[in-house]
Write an enzyme that holds these catalytic residues in place. Sequence first.
Site, PDB file in Angstrom:
ATOM      1  N   CYS A   1       0.814  -1.228   0.000  1.00  0.00           N
ATOM      2  CA  CYS A   1       0.000   0.000   0.000  1.00  0.00           C
ATOM      3  C   CYS A   1       0.842   1.270   0.000  1.00  0.00           C
ATOM      4  CB  CYS A   1      -0.971  -0.005   1.161  1.00  0.00           C
ATOM      5  SG  CYS A   1      -2.161  -1.343   1.011  1.00  0.00           S
TER       6      CYS A   1
ATOM      7  N   ASN B   1     -10.140  -0.386  -0.731  1.00  0.00           N
ATOM      8  CA  ASN B   1      -8.678  -0.266  -0.690  1.00  0.00           C
ATOM      9  C   ASN B   1      -8.106  -0.881  -1.969  1.00  0.00           C
ATOM     10  OD1 ASN B   1      -5.959  -0.503  -0.233  1.00  0.00           O
ATOM     11  ND2 ASN B   1      -6.151  -1.384   1.821  1.00  0.00           N
TER      12      ASN B   1
ATOM     13  N   HIS C   1      -3.263   7.120   2.046  1.00  0.00           N
ATOM     14  CA  HIS C   1      -3.696   5.831   1.506  1.00  0.00           C
ATOM     15  C   HIS C   1      -5.065   5.512   2.105  1.00  0.00           C
ATOM     16  CE1 HIS C   1      -3.974   1.654   0.599  1.00  0.00           C
ATOM     17  NE2 HIS C   1      -3.800   1.281   1.856  1.00  0.00           N
TER      18      HIS C   1
END
Length: 325
Positions: free
Chosen positions: A109, A280, A250
């Site tokens: 990520c 996500n 993020h």
Amino acid sequence: MIASLATYVPPRLLTNADLEKMVETTDDWILQRTGIRERHIVDPGVATSDLGKEAAIKAIANAGLTPADIGLIIVGTVTPDMMFPSTACLIQHKIGARNAWGFDLSAACSAFTYSLTTACQFVASGAHEHVLVVGADVMSSIIDYKDRATCVIFGDGAGAVVVSAAQVGGPQILDFEHEVDGGGGGALCMPAGGSLKPASHETVDQRQHYVKQDGQTVFKFAVRKTEEIARRLMERNGLTAADIDLFVSHQANRRIIQAATEKLGVDPSKVIINIERYGNTTAATIPLALNDAVTSGRLKKGDLVVLASVGAGFTVGAVLLRWGF
Ligand code: UT7
């Protein structure tokens, strides 16, 4: 500086109502605990390089360039089309960037912040005038749709930026800060399919080719580190939260972003949260959030922006920049 931005998500939607039919969950639980309503996922046969290609072509055109102007392609991804060749090679071929070399960057990520920082070094050194950064993931290819603790979170998507040499005194990438904490590796990983545990009947039977996550450990680490790394970067540059025009984290969980930015003292009006529509998407969340900020008029040329990410590894990153267009 970031000279252009483009994103791409596959058209097919996976909603919370769809997931209610697949695992024991509710729309209410997903929304309350994560902030997600829907995510986009690919149809079978569509790979990370396909999503990356769409974003890359648009980003290059938006910068007023052609693929031949790109000197380097960096692809942040944790779901490459295959172990090798790299997704950067596949995208280079698909977009016809005949003068580019490239490589994949694995930071889960944090792949977009890591890739952006890496691209910036090649431009700052004068080695390349234009570097293409792609953050793309087909998370649906490594998600166990029988595991309610992970399958509700992730989606597929891609974003691309062109990093180009800045004009003197003009908008630019100002500073960065990155960390790894390899001790956190077991908290978020895909156990099999690499050299440690090559694919076998046993690894398939044990569902080891899917994302495994200790959600609470990752959650706490993400809140603490998002705040810590952004604070360090801002302080080093003599900035307080009030000086920042936009904070782009993020997008892993709405509660993580809210908790970290509250601790930092960033006004909620300066924080982009668009996890509701995408989930996500790993390497693609930051460009997708930046794109929403641009299209909604919340991000303009010259704005001071902090990007921050925490991901598997653990990997941690923050980038301070003045928006370029
Ligand atoms: O981007 C990479 C980094 N990843 C992250 O940052 C993710 C970080 N972690 C998280 O976002 C959260 O930990 C999750 C969203 C994964 C989980 O939320 P949580 O509030 O930490 O839930 P939990 O794991 O503590 O579970 C609470 C309860 C459990 O039930 P019991 O044991 O209390 O009876 C779970 O079994 O919620 C249950 N649960 C669910 N219930 C309905 C877990 N997943 C679900 C679900 N639907 N999908």
